[in-house]
Scaffold this motif. Sequence first.
Motif, PDB file in Angstrom:
ATOM      1  N   GLU A 495      66.697  53.884 -30.706  1.00 48.03           N
ATOM      2  CA  GLU A 495      65.596  53.187 -30.050  1.00 48.03           C
ATOM      3  C   GLU A 495      64.875  52.311 -31.088  1.00 48.03           C
ATOM      4  OE1 GLU A 495      64.454  53.312 -26.683  1.00 48.03           O
ATOM      5  OE2 GLU A 495      66.492  54.119 -26.466  1.00 48.03           O
ATOM      6  N   SER A 501      63.333  46.560 -30.503  1.00 49.10           N
ATOM      7  CA  SER A 501      61.944  46.975 -30.263  1.00 49.10           C
ATOM      8  C   SER A 501      61.183  46.076 -29.307  1.00 49.10           C
ATOM      9  CB  SER A 501      61.202  47.056 -31.604  1.00 49.10           C
ATOM     10  OG  SER A 501      61.253  45.804 -32.269  1.00 49.10           O
ATOM     11  N   ARG A 540      63.094  57.357 -35.817  1.00 48.52           N
ATOM     12  CA  ARG A 540      63.691  56.852 -34.594  1.00 48.52           C
ATOM     13  C   ARG A 540      64.403  57.967 -33.860  1.00 48.52           C
ATOM     14  NH1 ARG A 540      66.401  51.135 -36.645  1.00 48.52           N
ATOM     15  NH2 ARG A 540      64.578  49.807 -36.236  1.00 48.52           N
ATOM     16  N   SER A 543      69.467  56.161 -29.182  1.00 50.80           N
ATOM     17  CA  SER A 543      69.364  55.162 -28.119  1.00 50.80           C
ATOM     18  C   SER A 543      69.553  55.799 -26.749  1.00 50.80           C
ATOM     19  CB  SER A 543      70.415  54.071 -28.317  1.00 50.80           C
ATOM     20  OG  SER A 543      70.487  53.228 -27.190  1.00 50.80           O
ATOM     21  N   ARG A 544      68.758  55.347 -25.789  1.00 51.54           N
ATOM     22  CA  ARG A 544      68.914  55.818 -24.408  1.00 51.54           C
ATOM     23  C   ARG A 544      70.310  55.520 -23.864  1.00 51.54           C
ATOM     24  NH1 ARG A 544      64.293  52.008 -22.173  1.00 51.54           N
ATOM     25  NH2 ARG A 544      63.663  52.289 -24.353  1.00 51.54           N
TER      26      ARG A 544
END
Length: 573
Positions: A495, A501, A540, A543-544
């Motif tokens: 992410e 971002s 961090r 990632s989704r």
Amino acid sequence: MSALDALDERQRQAATVLRGPVAVLAGAGTGKTRVITHRIAHGVDTGAYSPSRVMAVTFTSKAAGELRGRLRALGAVGVAARTFHAAALAQLNFFWPTLTGSPAPKIVDNKVRVLGQAADALRLRPDRATLRDVASEIEWRKVSMIGIDQHAALGRKVGGVTPEQLIDLQHGYEALKDERRQLDFEDVLLACAGMLEAESRVAASVHEQYRHFTVDEYQDVSPLQNRLLELWLGDRRDLCVVGDASQTIYSFAGADQRYLLDFERRFPDATVVRLETNYRSQAPILAAANALMRGRPGALELVPAREALTAESPTVTAYDSETEEAAGIAAGVAARIASGIPASDIAVLYRAHAQSAAIQQALATEGIPTTVLGGTRFFDMPEVRQAVLALRGAAVAPTERDFLSNVQKVLRELGLTDEPPEAGGAQRDGWEARRALLRLAEEASPGTTLRTFSDALMARAKDQHEPMLHTVTLSTLHAAKGLEWPHVHVAGWAEGALPISYATDFEAIDEERRLAYVGVTRAGRSLTLSWSRAAGRGQRSASRFLAEIGTTALGTGILRETSPSSAAGSRRR
């Protein structure tokens, strides 16, 4: 041999419909360029098309050069394969003198410089990075067909430039161009469209010249490009569009996938062909790609052309820092090369250029040479330009040597050695370039002479048909679109990095998902994903998009999770 012989059933279906509106929905690795070129060649072979009345439009000069080269090989000589800008500029240069009695305006060679001069006149002091962002905003406004006054109503600002200053800056930029009789690239499209709309004789001439249109990467057309296409077509309907909504990754530059998604609504009688047989990637990689895009507008369900007896599951590895991630990637690449895989079969992809430095350094530490896409084009490299000139000079000099010996002599005099310099510097880049030229000579057909070889190099330069370098490719995800490698590493699945971002709304996140999909579908045999928990001083999370694909430590899901210590070691076994 027929132009249809090398096509599968779906590809042949697309290639044999030569009239009326046609939409080819072509997933990654399904052979869309083959379909485009074989369809045009079939039209020429059967007499349905006159080559000079066909226009194939694409988005990059390199893609246009590839289309021309493939069409020549199929015997379809004389077809116009151009970018939107090149086609519009050619028409503008041809008709402008007749309409106005003066030459067409010159093209602005440096938009940022002119913007800087406009800023100086307004007593503004934006830095160069801000001026580049302003240039991008102007490009977006124009290709979106938004006037300056309409843009003012949007209230957009760029960096430290307020909305009011941005409008003043745009007015000043346009005034400077007008004073100098200059156009920028977006003006070329606008001026060509305006000329076709206002001058019926110009439109009639273009309609007579070009009867059949093919548009590649149709998901990336902007409102301005689509309007120009409509004007080129007039009331004719011989239009074939080829695209994949899942690979729309230039919305920030004005691309609008709705033109592809709504094609059937605009042309209810259109023939629509779906290409979903993938000839590039093994089944586990396609499973990851399909999972990522499932349920998205226009998504295709890719299936492998053949099932491999053994296929590597894609892996994902989490590292504690970006430095460790770069080192882990380099170790994995080194292990593959040690196992006999050519460096040219491997690519490392990332979301932003800033990620490349650590990866390039880690690979250099392992002694692995790299080529960064988006840098200097091969035939623009000083070493290559010098070598081509030297080869052309040697071609006119008397010699008793054979062709290959002559090429070796020329390249050795320019610095080619038996052993390469250390990886990671300009000397190694130059050596790799000269070695690539020598490989082309070694692969040349019998009877090749220095003259025909140097002529062939000039033709390759014109079409941007670059030879393969024996290096690992480093590339952003955007620059990698349209390319493929057997083994692909994609860094930065965290992410803030992927999705980046500043992607905060639904549309922006969806674009980042499509960008991830492009990265996944570049891989043929192996796909290695990675991310780091720390970025600078911040932390961090994964990632989704990894969750959307699905992971499991047991290896029963689509992605197989590995530890940093095993990520490289598993490839050595």
